[in-house]
Design a protein around this motif. Structure first.
Motif, short mmCIF file in Angstrom:
data_model
loop_
_atom_site.label_atom_id
_atom_site.label_comp_id
_atom_site.label_asym_id
_atom_site.label_seq_id
_atom_site.Cartn_x
_atom_site.Cartn_y
_atom_site.Cartn_z
N VAL A 1 0.85 -1.19 0.00
CA VAL A 1 0.00 0.00 0.00
C VAL A 1 0.88 1.24 0.00
N VAL A 2 0.72 2.07 -1.06
CA VAL A 2 1.53 3.28 -1.20
C VAL A 2 0.62 4.44 -1.59
N PRO A 3 0.74 5.59 -0.92
CA PRO A 3 -0.02 6.78 -1.35
C PRO A 3 0.61 7.40 -2.59
N VAL A 4 -0.23 7.75 -3.57
CA VAL A 4 0.29 8.26 -4.84
C VAL A 4 -0.72 9.23 -5.46
N ILE A 5 -0.23 10.21 -6.18
CA ILE A 5 -1.08 11.10 -6.96
C ILE A 5 -1.51 10.34 -8.22
N ILE A 6 -2.80 10.05 -8.33
CA ILE A 6 -3.28 9.30 -9.49
C ILE A 6 -4.74 9.65 -9.74
N GLY A 7 -5.10 9.83 -11.02
CA GLY A 7 -6.47 10.13 -11.38
C GLY A 7 -6.56 11.29 -12.36
N VAL A 8 -7.69 11.38 -13.06
CA VAL A 8 -7.88 12.43 -14.07
C VAL A 8 -8.73 13.59 -13.57
N ASN A 9 -9.44 13.39 -12.46
CA ASN A 9 -10.30 14.45 -11.94
C ASN A 9 -9.48 15.45 -11.13
N PRO A 10 -9.88 16.76 -11.17
CA PRO A 10 -9.11 17.80 -10.47
C PRO A 10 -8.84 17.50 -9.00
N PRO A 11 -9.83 17.00 -8.21
CA PRO A 11 -9.52 16.71 -6.80
C PRO A 11 -8.44 15.63 -6.63
N GLU A 12 -8.37 14.70 -7.61
CA GLU A 12 -7.39 13.63 -7.51
C GLU A 12 -5.97 14.12 -7.76
N ARG A 13 -5.85 15.31 -8.34
CA ARG A 13 -4.51 15.85 -8.60
C ARG A 13 -3.97 16.63 -7.39
N LEU A 14 -4.79 16.76 -6.36
CA LEU A 14 -4.41 17.57 -5.21
C LEU A 14 -3.93 16.73 -4.02
N ALA A 15 -4.47 15.53 -3.88
CA ALA A 15 -4.14 14.71 -2.71
C ALA A 15 -3.80 13.29 -3.14
N LYS A 16 -2.91 12.68 -2.43
CA LYS A 16 -2.52 11.32 -2.74
C LYS A 16 -3.61 10.34 -2.32
N GLN A 17 -3.75 9.27 -3.12
CA GLN A 17 -4.69 8.21 -2.81
C GLN A 17 -3.93 6.92 -2.51
N ARG A 18 -4.58 6.07 -1.74
CA ARG A 18 -3.98 4.77 -1.45
C ARG A 18 -4.18 3.85 -2.65
N VAL A 19 -3.08 3.29 -3.14
CA VAL A 19 -3.14 2.28 -4.18
C VAL A 19 -2.56 0.99 -3.61
N MET A 20 -3.33 -0.08 -3.69
CA MET A 20 -2.91 -1.38 -3.17
C MET A 20 -2.44 -2.24 -4.35
N THR A 21 -1.22 -2.76 -4.25
CA THR A 21 -0.64 -3.48 -5.37
C THR A 21 -0.14 -4.85 -4.94
N ASP A 22 -0.51 -5.88 -5.72
CA ASP A 22 0.04 -7.22 -5.55
C ASP A 22 1.08 -7.43 -6.66
N LEU A 23 2.23 -7.95 -6.28
CA LEU A 23 3.32 -8.15 -7.23
C LEU A 23 3.71 -9.62 -7.26
N VAL A 24 3.83 -10.18 -8.45
CA VAL A 24 4.34 -11.54 -8.62
C VAL A 24 5.56 -11.46 -9.53
N PHE A 25 6.71 -11.89 -9.01
CA PHE A 25 7.96 -11.87 -9.76
C PHE A 25 8.31 -13.30 -10.18
N TYR A 26 8.58 -13.48 -11.47
CA TYR A 26 9.03 -14.77 -11.98
C TYR A 26 10.53 -14.66 -12.23
N GLU A 27 11.28 -15.41 -11.47
CA GLU A 27 12.73 -15.27 -11.47
C GLU A 27 13.39 -16.22 -12.45
#
Length: 271
Positions: free
Chosen positions: A164-190
């Motif tokens: 979980v990382v806060p990030v500026i993301i989105g196309v709407n004006p309010p979304e450009r002002l404050a960071k949102q929580r984005v939850m990411t699952d990562l699978v690495f194939y080695e």
């Protein structure tokens, strides 16, 4: 497509505690973890046990549990393991020894909740092939003289859930002002093989990805995962493929999440 015959004996989610190097706070001490072990046997090997209804004609998963538990108890009395990969190899050897030549491969899955601070869990999923004979050693020698070589994995993937990382993301004006929580699952194939020496420090890889995210801004989740995959390949050359699943908890009023999932290979990018 109809699957072919297969036989597997397994122990699923054995809850233990083992020393596998530093935890997410940098302290080397026993950590709670779960281990699952899958013995992939010769096709139809379990027919004899099934027809006779006798466990003696199978590979006893109770004995497998005892061997793994005893191994970890003994290693905990010493210094433990330097990383999950070493634990996986030793657990796999116990499984190969128990099953004998009927075992074609062993898959070991280790899940540890406290390796990466920003993630809910860290899972290493490794498959090792049986190697019954040592190359360049005459097979006429007694088994006690023939020494098995170190088994190398034929497949390995590492899953890091719910970063979980806060990030500026989105196309709407309010979304450009404050960071949102984005939850990411990562699978690495080695990448695995003779040229894969040592082990990847995935805590450092995830740390590099988080720093990349925190320093960036995006309009879409599609751009977010596209650049995250590129950053993963740049962070570690032994990562051959990644699957990324990114979710925004606050995007829709009547849904828990909205998101995207992509799988990318190293050759999809130009470096």
């Amino acid at each position: 497509m109809v699957p072919s015959s297969s036989d597997t004996v397994f122990v699923d989610t054995l809850h233990l505690s083992a020393t596998i190097g530093p935890d997410c706070w940098g302290k080397t001490r026993p950590q709670a973890l779960s281990i699952s072990v899958y013995l992939n046997l010769e096709p139809k090997y379990l027919v004899a046990s099934g027809e006779a209804d006798e466990v003696e004609k199978s590979v006893h998963y109770g004995l497998l549990t005892k061997k793994v538990t005893s191994l970890i108890r003994k290693k905990n009395e010493e210094d433990g393991w330097d990383g999950v990969d070493a634990l996986v190899r030793d657990v796999a050897e116990e499984a190969f020894e128990l099953g004998g030549e009927c075992v074609q491969s062993v898959r070991v899955v280790v899940e540890v909740p406290k390796v990466i601070l920003l993630a809910s869990s860290y899972t290493v999923d490794t498959t090792l092939l049986a190697e019954h004979d040592q190359p360049n050693v005459p097979t006429t020698l007694q088994p006690s003289i023939r020494r098995p070589r170190e088994r190398r994995p034929v497949a390995k993937k590492v899953e890091v859930k719910e970063v979980v990382v806060p990030v500026i993301i989105g196309v709407n004006p309010p979304e450009r002002l404050a960071k949102q929580r984005v939850m990411t699952d990562l699978v690495f194939y080695e990448r695995v093989g003779e040229d894969s020496v040592g082990h990847v420090r995935y805590a450092k890889v995830v740390d590099a990805l988080v720093k990349n995210i925190e320093a960036s801004e995006y309009l879409t989740l599609e751009k977010f995962v596209h650049e995250l995959a590129r950053a993963a390949f740049s962070a570690e050359k032994r990562i051959e493929c990644v699957t990324l699943r990114a979710r925004k908890p606050s995007a829709l009023s009547f849904a828990d999440f909205s998101g995207v999932e992509v799988t990318r290979r190293r050759q999809d990018y130009v470096f």
